[in-house]
Structures are given as structure tokens and as C-alpha cells.
Scaffold this active site. Structure first.
Site, mmCIF file in Angstrom:
data_model
loop_
_atom_site.group_PDB
_atom_site.id
_atom_site.type_symbol
_atom_site.label_atom_id
_atom_site.label_comp_id
_atom_site.label_asym_id
_atom_site.label_seq_id
_atom_site.Cartn_x
_atom_site.Cartn_y
_atom_site.Cartn_z
ATOM 1 N N PRO A 88 -4.718 -12.312 3.750
ATOM 2 C CA PRO A 88 -5.102 -11.563 4.958
ATOM 3 C C PRO A 88 -4.685 -12.282 6.244
ATOM 4 O O PRO A 88 -4.639 -11.671 7.306
ATOM 5 C CB PRO A 88 -6.627 -11.481 4.867
ATOM 6 C CG PRO A 88 -6.956 -11.752 3.434
ATOM 7 C CD PRO A 88 -5.883 -12.663 2.931
ATOM 8 N N GLU A 115 -11.986 -18.246 -3.244
ATOM 9 C CA GLU A 115 -12.201 -18.144 -1.790
ATOM 10 C C GLU A 115 -11.046 -18.726 -0.999
ATOM 11 O O GLU A 115 -10.975 -18.568 0.211
ATOM 12 C CB GLU A 115 -13.533 -18.792 -1.406
ATOM 13 C CG GLU A 115 -14.714 -17.852 -1.575
ATOM 14 C CD GLU A 115 -14.750 -17.166 -2.944
ATOM 15 O OE1 GLU A 115 -14.628 -15.935 -2.990
ATOM 16 O OE2 GLU A 115 -14.882 -17.861 -3.965
ATOM 17 N N ARG A 153 12.029 -0.438 -4.520
ATOM 18 C CA ARG A 153 12.462 0.917 -4.141
ATOM 19 C C ARG A 153 13.693 0.903 -3.240
ATOM 20 O O ARG A 153 14.415 1.898 -3.168
ATOM 21 C CB ARG A 153 11.337 1.658 -3.417
ATOM 22 C CG ARG A 153 10.177 2.050 -4.294
ATOM 23 C CD ARG A 153 9.025 2.596 -3.469
ATOM 24 N NE ARG A 153 9.350 3.844 -2.801
ATOM 25 C CZ ARG A 153 9.353 5.029 -3.394
ATOM 26 N NH1 ARG A 153 9.026 5.107 -4.675
ATOM 27 N NH2 ARG A 153 9.680 6.111 -2.742
ATOM 28 N N ASP A 168 13.515 8.807 3.186
ATOM 29 C CA ASP A 168 14.204 9.053 4.456
ATOM 30 C C ASP A 168 13.242 9.580 5.500
ATOM 31 O O ASP A 168 13.312 9.209 6.656
ATOM 32 C CB ASP A 168 15.320 10.100 4.281
ATOM 33 C CG ASP A 168 16.501 9.517 3.538
ATOM 34 O OD1 ASP A 168 16.554 8.275 3.402
ATOM 35 O OD2 ASP A 168 17.359 10.293 3.092
#
Ligand code: 4FM
Length: 259
Positions: A88, A115, A153, A168
């Protein structure tokens, strides 16, 4: 392309290696995914990979020792690859970043747990930290898979024409238009029978269909992601279609109110 992932839960990656487009791309030898388990580099009988934090407090911290050995094993298999930690605290993963990563020969992804990770390991061996969003997950495996899926992808030969076209539509900075399939009328009570498939889509007029879809994309983006529209300039055609669409929506809402 080659991905070496450092994870205590190698089986989780079956989600992308055994299913769908990301599995097909492995069969086609477009990319290789190898998972290295830091537990395999432990020396003690209990195969310890974590310990309590210095200074006290809740939770456990991943040990630097097994992680460094796992990362070094990955580096031997994936020469010149950057080591990326999913966290994060990382920089947000965007379409632009995905395109940049898809140009690399290989990547080493550290999917951490507990943690945290001993900060000295991160300082010594991690080149970059990447976040998939401002929320906390239970580990870096799902973020690593999200990154791999998005990058794969973009590799040549992975997407067929159909999927490429969908791609697209977001690449151009607009949301995809709405889709409809058979049957033409849905009769179950939860469906509004008055909401029929737009006539133009049944017309076979491909120029008109293209215009309708572009107008839909513009209106949907304005309604759901106005930030995307604000960040983008419009062609003359797009500006015209959007203005037309807004007028049509205003007319329709006036009709509903019975004016
Ligand atoms: C990361 C758990 C590090 C424990 C996580 C540790 C995340 C995210 C995320 C969970 N990763 N974007 N959001 N990871 O929540 O990338 Cl030690």
C-alpha cells in the site's frame, strides 16, 4: 517475458496459471511464471519465516534472511530483472505503468505477508514499490496477480481481436459502451420490459452503430467517471456527439416527468 514471484502461498497463483487468458498465454509460451517460496530457504526445524517486531506491538514481521535468499535465487533465474514489492505504500499502478512494465524482459515480484517486512531487506533488495489501490489486503499475492494479469494482456499475441477492442476503449480514456445480447425482449419481472435493445444495434448500419457506441461511451464516462473526461480533450465529432447525447437525456427526463 519472465515473472519470478516470492510468496509463502505458491498455490494461490493457480488462479492465473490455470484459468483464462493468462493460462492460454503460458501455453503459447508468451510468458513464464515461477513462484519461489521463502520457506524453502529456512534452516530451522520449524521453517520459521517471521518473528515478533522489535519494540513490541501487534503482528509479525517477515524475516530478512529467508527473503534475501529467495530473492537472490530469483535474480539468478531472471537476470537484470527489477525487484518490485507490492505494498500500500507503493506508487499507484496505472495503465501507463502497466505499459511500461510490459516492455521489460522480466520482473521479480515480492508478495509479502503478515504486518510487514524487515525494513533492511526492503532497503537492500527492493528496487520499486507498487500499490494496486488505497486499501489493505492480507498479502501481496492478489496485487501481484493483478499486476501480472494487466501486464500479460499487453504482450503481443495474448489478446484476440474481441478483447483488444475492449482494451482500446479504456486506453482512449473513455469507459466502454453498454452491451446487449439475445434475447431481444427479457420477460422475467425483474427486467423492465419497456427497456428494449436500442434499435440502431439491430439496424445493421455500422456507421450509425459506431456513432451510437461512441456517444454511449462519452455519456457513460461523463456520468460515472467525470475525472476521466476532464483529463482528456475531445475531437470535434466527440464534442458534437456528447452535446447531442446530453440534450437527448434532458429531453427523455422531461418526458418522464410528464412536461
Ligand atoms: C502488503 C500485507 C504488505 C502485508 C500487504 C504486507 C497492497 C495494495 C496490499 C497487503 N499491495 N497494493 N493495496 N498488500 O494491501 O499492493 Cl507486509
Amino acid at each position: 517475458m519472465r515473472f519470478d514471484v516470492i510468496s509463502l502461498f505458491p498455490e494461490m497463483f493457480d488462479a492465473i496459471t490455470k484459468h483464462g487468458i493468462t493460462s492460454r498465454a503460458i501455453d503459447k509460451k508468451i510468458y513464464v511464471l515461477n513462484v519461489i517460496n521463502p520457506r524453502d530457504f529456512t534452516q530451522d526445524n520449524h521453517k520459521t519465516v517471521d518473528d515478533r517486531p522489535y519494540g513490541g506491538g501487534p503482528g509479525m514481521v517477515m524475516l530478512a534472511e529467508p527473503l534475501s535468499q529467495a530473492i537472490n535465487a530469483a535474480k539468478a533465474l531472471n537476470v537484470d530483472a527489477k525487484v518490485m514489492h507490492l505494498s500500500p505504500r507503493g506508487k499507484p499502478l496505472t495503465h501507463e505503468k502497466v505499459m511500461q512494465l510490459s516492455q521489460q524482459q522480466g520482473l521479480i515480484l515480492l508478495a509479502s505477508r503478515y504486518e510487514g517486512v524487515d525494513e533492511r531487506l526492503l532497503d537492500a533488495l527492493v528496487d520499486e514499490e507498487i500499490s494496486i489501490g488505497d486499501y489493505v489486503l492480507s498479502g501481496g499475492e492478489l496485487p501481484a496477480m493483478a499486476l501480472i494479469d494487466a501486464v500479460v494482456r499487453q504482450l503481443p499475441g495474448v489478446l484476440g481481436d474481441a478483447d483488444s477492442a475492449i482494451e482500446d476503449s479504456f486506453v482512449n480514456g473513455l469507459l466502454d459502451y453498454s452491451h446487449f445480447t439475445r434475447p431481444e425482449v427479457l420477460t422475467r419481472p425483474e427486467f423492465d420490459e419497456n427497456k428494449s435493445v436500442p434499435e440502431v444495434l439491430l439496424s445493421g448500419n455500422h456507421a450509425k452503430i459506431r456513432e451510437w457506441r461512441l456517444k454511449q461511451s462519452l455519456l457513460l464516462t461523463r456520468a460515472k467517471r467525470p475525472d476521466l473526461l476532464a483529463a482528456r480533450s475531445l475531437t470535434k465529432e466527440e464534442a458534437r456527439l456528447l452535446q447531442e447525447g446530453i440534450k437527448e437525456q434532458e429531453q427523455a427526463s422531461l418526458q418522464l416527468k410528464g412536461t
